[in-house]
Design a protein around this motif. Structure first.
Motif, mmCIF file in Angstrom:
data_model
loop_
_atom_site.group_PDB
_atom_site.id
_atom_site.type_symbol
_atom_site.label_atom_id
_atom_site.label_comp_id
_atom_site.label_asym_id
_atom_site.label_seq_id
_atom_site.Cartn_x
_atom_site.Cartn_y
_atom_site.Cartn_z
ATOM 1 N N GLY A 175 -24.146 17.882 2.144
ATOM 2 C CA GLY A 175 -23.762 18.026 0.743
ATOM 3 C C GLY A 175 -22.543 18.903 0.544
ATOM 4 N N LEU A 176 -21.826 19.195 1.619
ATOM 5 C CA LEU A 176 -20.640 20.041 1.502
ATOM 6 C C LEU A 176 -19.556 19.331 0.701
ATOM 7 C CD1 LEU A 176 -20.347 21.462 5.145
ATOM 8 C CD2 LEU A 176 -21.284 22.606 3.133
ATOM 9 N N SER A 177 -18.880 20.089 -0.135
ATOM 10 C CA SER A 177 -17.785 19.523 -0.920
ATOM 11 C C SER A 177 -16.561 19.308 -0.031
ATOM 12 C CB SER A 177 -17.424 20.465 -2.067
ATOM 13 O OG SER A 177 -16.906 21.683 -1.552
ATOM 14 N N VAL A 178 -15.566 18.639 -0.578
ATOM 15 C CA VAL A 178 -14.334 18.391 0.181
ATOM 16 C C VAL A 178 -13.686 19.710 0.600
ATOM 17 C CG1 VAL A 178 -12.027 17.390 0.075
ATOM 18 C CG2 VAL A 178 -13.952 16.194 -0.995
ATOM 19 N N THR A 179 -13.635 20.653 -0.317
ATOM 20 C CA THR A 179 -13.027 21.956 -0.015
ATOM 21 C C THR A 179 -13.790 22.679 1.082
ATOM 22 O OG1 THR A 179 -12.322 22.133 -2.321
ATOM 23 C CG2 THR A 179 -12.289 24.146 -0.999
ATOM 24 N N GLU A 180 -15.118 22.624 1.021
ATOM 25 C CA GLU A 180 -15.938 23.290 2.039
ATOM 26 C C GLU A 180 -15.747 22.644 3.405
ATOM 27 O OE1 GLU A 180 -19.808 24.970 -0.388
ATOM 28 O OE2 GLU A 180 -19.672 22.824 0.027
ATOM 29 N N ARG A 181 -15.668 21.324 3.431
ATOM 30 C CA ARG A 181 -15.489 20.636 4.715
ATOM 31 C C ARG A 181 -14.147 20.969 5.342
ATOM 32 N NH1 ARG A 181 -17.395 16.152 1.755
ATOM 33 N NH2 ARG A 181 -15.357 15.130 1.881
ATOM 34 N N LYS B 194 -12.512 23.759 4.894
ATOM 35 C CA LYS B 194 -12.323 25.206 4.951
ATOM 36 C C LYS B 194 -11.812 25.690 6.311
ATOM 37 C CE LYS B 194 -15.163 27.671 2.594
ATOM 38 N NZ LYS B 194 -16.388 28.381 2.136
#
Length: 239
Positions: free
Chosen positions: A223-229, A231
Motif C-alpha cells: 500500500g505504499l504511495s508513489v512517493t514512499e516507493r 523514497k
C-alpha cells in the motif's frame, strides 16, 4: 488475540519449513554430485557450508546476533544454491537422489509462495520503501560468487544476469508499468529460449522464484504511495 498469535506463528513456521526443505535439497544435491564425481572440492565446500550455517545458528540463538546470523546464512544459501545450479549433473540426471532433490526444490518453491501469500493476506507484512532487501542482495551476491566455478565468459554472463535480476526486483518494487512485461520477457529468455541456462534448471527456477515472489506479490499487496516507493531514490538524490 491468542488465535492471531498462533496463526502468525504457524505462518512463520511455514517459512522455516520452506527454508528447511531448500537446505535439505541443497545438501542432498551436493552430496550426489560429490558421490558421482568424487570431486573432493565439492565435499570441502559442502562441509564448510554446513559449518557456516551452524555458526549462523549459534549467533542467532545464543548471542542474539540476528542481523549477522541472517546475513551469513543468506549469503551461503545463495552460494550453495548457485553451486547446485552450475555443477554438471548430466551423467546422473535420473539418479534417485537427484530426483528427490528436484522434488524437494519444488516443494520448497510451493511452500515459499504459499507462505508469502498467507503473510500478505493476513496482514503480517509491514512494507517499507526499499530497493533491495538485505536477503535479496546477499543471495544475489552468493549466487554470483558461485558462478566463478565456471569459465570466465560464462561466469561473466551469469553475473550480468544477476545484475539484471536485481534491476528487475527493483522495477517490481517501484511498480513500474513495464515491470510485468519485463518479468515475462526475463522468464521467457531464461527458461524457453536458446540461451545457455544453468545445468540444473529447477534449482535455478527455485532461486529465481524465491527472489521474485515478494516483490511480485507486493505489486498488489503493497500500500505504499508513489512517493514512499521512490523514497530511496529521492534520498540518494539529496546526498
Amino acid at each position: 488475540v491468542n488465535r492471531e498469535v498462533n496463526m502468525h506463528s504457524s505462518v512463520r513456521y511455514l517459512g522455516y519449513l520452506a527454508r528447511f526443505s531448500l537446505l535439505v535439497a541443497i545438501c542432498l544435491g551436493l552430496y550426489v554430485r560429490w558421490e558421482k564425481t568424487a570431486n573432493s572440492l565439492i565435499l570441502v565446500i559442502f562441509i564448510l557450508g554446513l559449518f557456516v550455517l551452524g555458526i549462523a545458528s549459534i549467533l542467532y540463538y545464543y548471542f542474539s546476533m540476528e542481523a549477522a546470523s541472517l546475513s551469513l546464512s543468506n549469503l551461503w544459501f545463495g552460494f550453495l544454491l548457485g553451486l547446485l545450479c552450475f555443477l554438471d549433473n548430466s551423467s546422473f540426471k535420473n539418479d534417485v537422489k537427484e530426483e528427490i532433490t528436484k522434488y524437494l526444490l519444488l516443494t520448497s518453491i510451493v511452500i515459499r509462495i504459499l507462505c508469502a501469500l498467507v503473510e500478505r493476506i493476513s496482514g503480517y507484512v509491514r512494507h517499507k520503501p526499499t530497493l533491495l532487501t538485505s536477503v535479496e542482495f546477499l543471495e544475489l551476491v552468493g549466487f554470483a560468487i558461485a558462478s566463478t566455478i565456471m569459465l570466465v565468459e560464462k561466469s561473466l554472463s551469469i553475473i550480468l544476469l544477476v545484475v539484471a535480476l536485481a534491476m528487475l526486483l527493483i522495477e517490481l518494487r517501484m511498480k513500474s508499468f513495464l515491470a510485468i512485461p519485463n518479468l515475462v520477457n526475463f522468464a521467457v529468455l531464461l527458461f524457453f529460449s536458446s540461451l545457455e541456462t544453468p545445468q540444473n534448471p529447477i534449482a535455478f527456477a527455485c532461486f529465481f522464484i524465491y527472489l521474485i515472489t515478494d516483490p511480485f506479490l507486493d505489486i498488489y499487496f503493497s500500500g505504499l504511495s508513489v512517493t514512499e516507493r521512490w523514497k530511496p531514490f529521492l534520498h540518494r538524490g539529496r546526498i
